[in-house]
Write a protein that holds these residues in place. Structure first.
Motif, PDB file in Angstrom:
ATOM      1  N   PHE A  57       0.836  -1.191   0.000  1.00 51.12           N
ATOM      2  CA  PHE A  57       0.000   0.000   0.000  1.00 51.12           C
ATOM      3  C   PHE A  57       0.875   1.248   0.000  1.00 51.12           C
ATOM      4  N   ARG A  58       0.413   2.279  -0.708  1.00 50.23           N
ATOM      5  CA  ARG A  58       1.102   3.566  -0.746  1.00 50.23           C
ATOM      6  C   ARG A  58       0.144   4.622  -0.216  1.00 50.23           C
ATOM      7  N   ALA A  59       0.592   5.366   0.803  1.00 57.11           N
ATOM      8  CA  ALA A  59      -0.242   6.413   1.403  1.00 57.11           C
ATOM      9  C   ALA A  59       0.416   7.773   1.218  1.00 57.11           C
ATOM     10  N   VAL A  60      -0.378   8.756   0.798  1.00 58.02           N
ATOM     11  CA  VAL A  60       0.082  10.141   0.681  1.00 58.02           C
ATOM     12  C   VAL A  60      -0.516  10.893   1.869  1.00 58.02           C
ATOM     13  N   ILE A  61       0.377  11.483   2.689  1.00 57.90           N
ATOM     14  CA  ILE A  61      -0.034  12.132   3.930  1.00 57.90           C
ATOM     15  C   ILE A  61       0.392  13.601   3.906  1.00 57.90           C
ATOM     16  N   ILE A  62      -0.460  14.469   4.456  1.00 55.17           N
ATOM     17  CA  ILE A  62      -0.126  15.878   4.611  1.00 55.17           C
ATOM     18  C   ILE A  62      -0.197  16.214   6.093  1.00 55.17           C
ATOM     19  N   VAL A  63       0.878  16.846   6.606  1.00 55.91           N
ATOM     20  CA  VAL A  63       0.963  17.206   8.012  1.00 55.91           C
ATOM     21  C   VAL A  63       1.159  18.716   8.107  1.00 55.91           C
TER      22      VAL A  63
END
Length: 171
Positions: A37-43
């Protein structure tokens, strides 16, 4: 360019994380297909600090954790005006994704779509107009916004860089 300040205590309260995209990806290996799985996260902290990260793992939770760590590593600090907008119009590019960011009047809100909107909201920008050009890729659009925000300059910074006074810059 804005000086990068070291961000202390990234684990403190006030940081908001948003998962923009989770994709199931496969790799063909000798025995068949390997699933991950590939997750794109914004913090962001809604006070001018923002980061975009990507994580890959065999489970979603692991990918999200890796993405959060990656986003905190690639954190930038952006200048905000009193009306929670940006100082000037700017373009950003990442891959085939291009983005235009324009400061907007107070009360107009965030006029943007997709991952662009998420990045701008988590950065603390409340009045802005954005347009995505080129690619619709979620990750590249988020990185293009980050590229544009990284290149923002304040009037004070420009005056200091040119060794002139702020009043002279306005003339």
């Amino acid at each position: 360019m804005i000086k990068k300040k070291s961000i202390k205590n990234k684990d403190d309260a006030g940081w908001e994380e948003k998962v923009v995209q989770v994709k199931r990806v496969t790799k063909v290996v000798k025995g068949g297909k390997k699933l991950s799985f590939r997750a794109v996260i914004i913090v962001g902290n809604e006070k001018g600090q923002i980061g975009v990260g990507v994580g890959k793992a065999s489970d979603v939770i692991g990918a999200v954790k890796k993405g959060v760590n990656d986003a905190k590593k690639h954190m930038i600090l952006i200048p905000l005006t009193k009306s929670y907008s940006i100082p000037h119009q700017i373009y950003g590019v990442s891959g085939a994704a291009k983005i235009i960011l324009k400061p907007s009047a107070t009360g107009s809100g965030v006029i943007a779509g997709g991952s662009t909107r998420t990045v701008l909201e988590l950065a603390g920008i409340k009045n802005i107009l954005a347009k995505q050009l080129g690619s619709n890729n979620t990750l590249n659009n988020a990185r293009a916004v980050l590229d544009a925000l990284k290149n923002l300059r304040t009037f004070q910074y420009t005056a200091d860089k040119r060794d002139i006074t702020l009043d002279y810059l306005y003339k």
